[in-house]
Design an enzyme around this catalytic site. Structure first.
Site, PDB file in Angstrom:
ATOM      1  N   TYR A 138       0.823  -1.212   0.000  1.00 25.21           N
ATOM      2  CA  TYR A 138       0.000   0.000   0.000  1.00 25.21           C
ATOM      3  C   TYR A 138       0.851   1.253   0.000  1.00 25.21           C
ATOM      4  CZ  TYR A 138       0.694   0.982   5.039  1.00 25.21           C
ATOM      5  OH  TYR A 138       1.219   1.297   6.270  1.00 25.21           O
ATOM      6  N   ARG A 156       8.242   4.438  -4.575  1.00 21.95           N
ATOM      7  CA  ARG A 156       8.257   3.518  -3.422  1.00 21.95           C
ATOM      8  C   ARG A 156       7.257   2.380  -3.625  1.00 21.95           C
ATOM      9  NH1 ARG A 156       7.243   5.812   2.517  1.00 21.95           N
ATOM     10  NH2 ARG A 156       5.111   5.957   1.722  1.00 21.95           N
ATOM     11  N   ARG A 206      -7.375 -20.780  -2.006  1.00 21.42           N
ATOM     12  CA  ARG A 206      -6.369 -20.557  -0.967  1.00 21.42           C
ATOM     13  C   ARG A 206      -5.185 -21.504  -1.103  1.00 21.42           C
ATOM     14  NH1 ARG A 206      -4.482 -22.167   3.912  1.00 21.42           N
ATOM     15  NH2 ARG A 206      -3.676 -20.515   5.249  1.00 21.42           N
ATOM     16  N   HIS A 265      -0.727 -20.915  -0.352  1.00 20.98           N
ATOM     17  CA  HIS A 265       0.303 -19.901  -0.070  1.00 20.98           C
ATOM     18  C   HIS A 265       1.040 -19.489  -1.341  1.00 20.98           C
ATOM     19  CE1 HIS A 265      -0.519 -21.369   3.941  1.00 20.98           C
ATOM     20  NE2 HIS A 265       0.267 -20.454   4.472  1.00 20.98           N
ATOM     21  N   LYS A 271       6.325  -1.649   1.936  1.00 20.86           N
ATOM     22  CA  LYS A 271       5.132  -1.120   2.602  1.00 20.86           C
ATOM     23  C   LYS A 271       4.011  -2.145   2.442  1.00 20.86           C
ATOM     24  CE  LYS A 271       2.965   3.433   3.354  1.00 20.86           C
ATOM     25  NZ  LYS A 271       3.126   3.473   4.797  1.00 20.86           N
ATOM     26  N   GLU A 278      12.586   2.708  13.748  1.00 23.32           N
ATOM     27  CA  GLU A 278      11.582   3.714  13.384  1.00 23.32           C
ATOM     28  C   GLU A 278      10.442   3.627  14.383  1.00 23.32           C
ATOM     29  OE1 GLU A 278       9.590   2.871   9.639  1.00 23.32           O
ATOM     30  OE2 GLU A 278       9.778   0.718   9.939  1.00 23.32           O
TER      31      GLU A 278
HETATM   32  N1  PDD Z   1       2.635   5.178   7.629  1.00 24.61           N
HETATM   33  N2  PDD Z   1       7.374   3.922   8.968  1.00 24.61           N
HETATM   34  C1  PDD Z   1       6.219   3.239   9.035  1.00 24.61           C
HETATM   35  C2  PDD Z   1       6.222   1.880   9.634  1.00 24.61           C
HETATM   36  C3  PDD Z   1       5.028   3.808   8.529  1.00 24.61           C
HETATM   37  O1  PDD Z   1       3.886   3.105   8.571  1.00 24.61           O
HETATM   38  C4  PDD Z   1       5.062   5.130   7.984  1.00 24.61           C
HETATM   39  C5  PDD Z   1       3.850   5.801   7.436  1.00 24.61           C
HETATM   40  C6  PDD Z   1       6.285   5.810   7.947  1.00 24.61           C
HETATM   41  C7  PDD Z   1       6.421   7.195   7.364  1.00 24.61           C
HETATM   42  O2  PDD Z   1       6.420   7.168   5.957  1.00 24.61           O
HETATM   43  P1  PDD Z   1       5.869   8.406   5.094  1.00 24.61           P
HETATM   44  O3  PDD Z   1       6.628   9.607   5.542  1.00 24.61           O
HETATM   45  O4  PDD Z   1       6.163   8.029   3.705  1.00 24.61           O
HETATM   46  O5  PDD Z   1       4.393   8.562   5.403  1.00 24.61           O
HETATM   47  C8  PDD Z   1       7.423   5.171   8.446  1.00 24.61           C
HETATM   48  C9  PDD Z   1       1.448   5.649   6.979  1.00 24.61           C
HETATM   49  C10 PDD Z   1       1.165   7.112   7.152  1.00 24.61           C
HETATM   50  C11 PDD Z   1       0.283   4.745   7.366  1.00 24.61           C
HETATM   51  O6  PDD Z   1       0.517   3.550   7.398  1.00 24.61           O
HETATM   52  O7  PDD Z   1      -0.831   5.240   7.575  1.00 24.61           O
END
Ligand code: PDD
Length: 297
Positions: A31, A50, A98, A100, A146, A178
């Site tokens: 996402y 990204r 289903r 994997h 992501k 983070e």
């Molecule tokens: N999340 N690290 C993680 C684990 C995140 O989920 C996010 C952002 C960030 C910051 O990334 P960016 O600056 O590109 O938004 C770092 C979004 C906002 C969410 O999952 O809603």
């Protein structure tokens, strides 16, 4: 609210996906969250780059090129009411029996997009800062993807909420990675410290903007691994994300960070971030003559 699902725009109440969708069954998808200011997607090219990195990471073909994404995104923005929005873009490996292993032959991916009003932190929160807790980073080793499979992040973030805080700062092998849903910066002796982008953190788009701003404004900064004790002894802690922008963390595990108030680095970066946002949007979309100085977004 109008959403986009597999080529069509529709009210959210009408959006349906099959229960065998691999996003539902396996969390098999990726996402993006893209902020929109005055109906203009912020740093769209970087978000789409990204997204490609995430798709490559899960070996899923990108269903659209950049021009097509831009068209769909702009149409979704236009179809929703408010000017400042946050877009949620979600792609899964589609619906299949289903198993994997990847469906063979591949099935059509599910592409979903919605827009919500973008509610950046209100003034009182900017003035007070937010609390954070710390926890061991127990996620997988591809946090640069992501992925929609966010169960560890969900549980880690809930630890913060249960403690009356806003975010959980994650520590892996003695180093800060983070936040559960944000990137974290440390400030010590006037220097801004950021962990290096690697497989252990999401390469934040806001993180990049903050480092660019620091560079442009001659703010002393360093990108390097940050030991846990540097986090616990920081003068200031900042979190960044597309929806929170730049926010001060003023308590960690119930203890004040520095003097317990948002610091000078926060104030400087927050202002520069707002200026940058406005300037970038103007550069991409020059003001019409009617808007004049100080107008526009
Ligand atoms: N999340 N690290 C993680 C684990 C995140 O989920 C996010 C952002 C960030 C910051 O990334 P960016 O600056 O590109 O938004 C770092 C979004 C906002 C969410 O999952 O809603």
């Amino acid at each position: 609210m109008t959403v986009y699902l597999n080529g069509q725009f529709m009210p959210i109440e009408e959006a349906r996906i099959p229960v065998l969708d691999r996003g539902f069954i396996f969390g098999d998808g990726v996402y993006e969250v893209i902020p929109v200011y005055s109906r203009r997607a912020f740093r769209l090219a970087e978000h789409l780059k990204r997204l490609q990195h995430s798709l490559d990471g899960i070996r899923l073909q990108n269903p659209h090129g950049e021009a097509e994404w831009t068209r769909i995104i702009n149409e979704l923005i236009a179809r929703n009411e408010v000017a400042d929005q946050y877009l949620y873009l979600h792609i899964t490996r589609g619906a299949a029996k289903r198993d994997h292993a990847f469906p063979m032959p591949p099935v059509a991916p599910t592409v979903f997009m919605m827009s919500n009003p973008l509610l950046t932190p209100p003034a009182p929160l900017l003035q007070s800062g937010v609390g954070a807790v710390s926890a061991a980073d127990n996620r997988w080793l591809r946090c640069d993807i992501k992925a929609i499979a966010l169960l560890p992040n969900v549980l880690l973030r809930q630890m913060a909420i249960d403690a009356g805080c806003a975010e959980t700062i994650l520590i892996r092998d003695g180093y800060m990675t983070e936040g559960a849903a944000s990137n974290i910066f440390v400030v010590k002796n006037g220097r801004l410290l950021a962990p290096p982008k690697d497989n252990l953190m999401l390469p934040g788009i806001t993180y990049d903007v903050v480092l660019e701003i620091a560079q442009a404004d001659n703010i002393p900064h360093e990108v390097r691994k940050i030991a846990a004790d540097e986090v616990f002894n920081a003068d200031e802690l900042l979190l960044t994300s597309s929806t929170k922008e730049v926010l001060a963390i003023t308590t960690l595990d119930g203890k004040p960070v520095g003097d317990g108030k948002p610091g000078a680095m926060f104030a400087r970066l927050h202002k520069l971030y707002q200026d940058f946002k406005r300037d970038v949007m103007r550069q991409q979309f020059p003001l019409s003559t009617g808007e004049g100085q100080g107008g526009g977004m």
